[in-house]
Design a protein around this motif. Structure first.
Motif, PDB file in Angstrom:
ATOM      1  N   VAL A 167      42.640  97.963  17.631  1.00 56.81           N
ATOM      2  CA  VAL A 167      42.343  96.576  18.024  1.00 56.81           C
ATOM      3  C   VAL A 167      41.768  95.834  16.820  1.00 56.81           C
ATOM      4  O   VAL A 167      40.774  96.277  16.227  1.00 56.81           O
ATOM      5  N   PRO A 200      47.437  89.620  27.646  1.00 57.05           N
ATOM      6  CA  PRO A 200      46.758  90.918  27.520  1.00 57.05           C
ATOM      7  C   PRO A 200      46.691  91.692  28.835  1.00 57.05           C
ATOM      8  O   PRO A 200      46.656  92.928  28.818  1.00 57.05           O
ATOM      9  N   ILE A 254      35.649  86.707  23.305  1.00 58.72           N
ATOM     10  CA  ILE A 254      35.690  88.134  22.990  1.00 58.72           C
ATOM     11  C   ILE A 254      34.373  88.485  22.312  1.00 58.72           C
ATOM     12  O   ILE A 254      33.933  87.782  21.398  1.00 58.72           O
ATOM     13  N   LEU A 257      40.123  92.319  15.574  1.00 56.90           N
ATOM     14  CA  LEU A 257      39.438  91.119  16.074  1.00 56.90           C
ATOM     15  C   LEU A 257      39.139  90.193  14.906  1.00 56.90           C
ATOM     16  O   LEU A 257      38.406  90.555  13.983  1.00 56.90           O
ATOM     17  N   LEU A 285      41.104  96.078  25.045  1.00 56.65           N
ATOM     18  CA  LEU A 285      40.159  95.131  24.450  1.00 56.65           C
ATOM     19  C   LEU A 285      38.786  95.264  25.089  1.00 56.65           C
ATOM     20  O   LEU A 285      37.755  95.271  24.398  1.00 56.65           O
TER      21      LEU A 285
END
Length: 237
Positions: free
Chosen positions: A118, A67, A172, A120, A154
């Motif tokens: 994004v 990332p 995260i 998740l 992110l």
């Protein structure tokens, strides 16, 4: 009492069947060695995997860069999935089929920025360190600078992030609270591979040895061959 003449055919039959039984013996030995081999334990790792997908849909691809290095373009999608995997070939894809238009529909474009969708996916209870139900999967639209990395996108929508000393992404949105790439031993000899809906497909065909069907088929071929030889010899007598 049996006469020599009466017992002769049976004696010849026994002599003919002995070679067939000798051929069958190795087959039975193979079955004993491999037919019921126990499942082997496999080592996996519990971590966040990183994925990329075009904004127009399609399937997820395991990212070839981390990332902090990958730089998605405007309209691209990045995904993160927390799961137990043996390696990158075994990593589990993010679930859900939302495309860029759906994720970033309410985020307008501005000059000098780009929008990155994004995804998740916090995984399942089976993947969680404490076996508890993890947070529900969610999507976010990150609006970041034109030169921003996937890690920066992110961070814009999923803080707090946690990294270890080797720059491995450990958490995260604060999940999980502890641990980073922990080693996990799983049972079974099947090598799981990801499938399109984010679950794990069946094993890749690896086997611990010949199947019972194969063994039975070989035994049948040997016995039928022996019977044919016996019948041919009987007709010639």
């Amino acid at each position: 009492m049996r006469t020599p003449a009466a017992s002769a055919p049976r004696t010849r039959a026994a002599r003919l069947l002995l070679p067939a039984l000798a051929l069958l013996l190795p087959v039975l030995v193979l079955f004993g060695m491999f037919g019921a081999a126990p499942a082997q334990a496999a080592d996996g790792y519990r971590y966040w995997s990183f994925w990329q997908r075009g904004g127009d849909g399609g399937s997820w691809s395991y990212a070839t860069q981390g990332p902090s290095s990958a730089r998605p373009g405007d309209g691209d999608m990045i995904g993160f999935r927390f799961a137990v995997s043996e390696d990158s070939n075994d990593a589990t894809r993010p679930r859900g089929m939302a495309d860029f238009a759906a994720v970033c529909a309410d985020t307008p474009t501005t000059e000098g920025t780009k929008r990155v969708a994004v995804v998740l996916d916090f995984g399942t209870a089976a993947d969680a360190p404490d076996r508890r139900t993890p947070p529900a999967p969610r999507t976010e639209c990150a609006r970041v600078g034109e030169d921003a990395t996937a890690g920066e996108a992110l961070a814009a929508v999923a803080k707090p992030l946690r990294y270890n000393s080797a720059a491995l992404l450990c958490a995260i949105a604060g999940y999980p609270e502890s641990g980073c790439g922990d080693k996990v031993t799983t049972s079974g000899n099947a090598h799981a591979t990801p499938n399109g809906d984010g679950g794990k497909a069946s094993d890749d065909g690896a086997s611990s040895g010949p199947s019972a069907g194969l063994i039975g088929g070989l035994a049948t071929v040997v016995l039928l061959g022996a019977a044919a030889v016996w019948q041919a010899r009987r007709r010639r007598v």
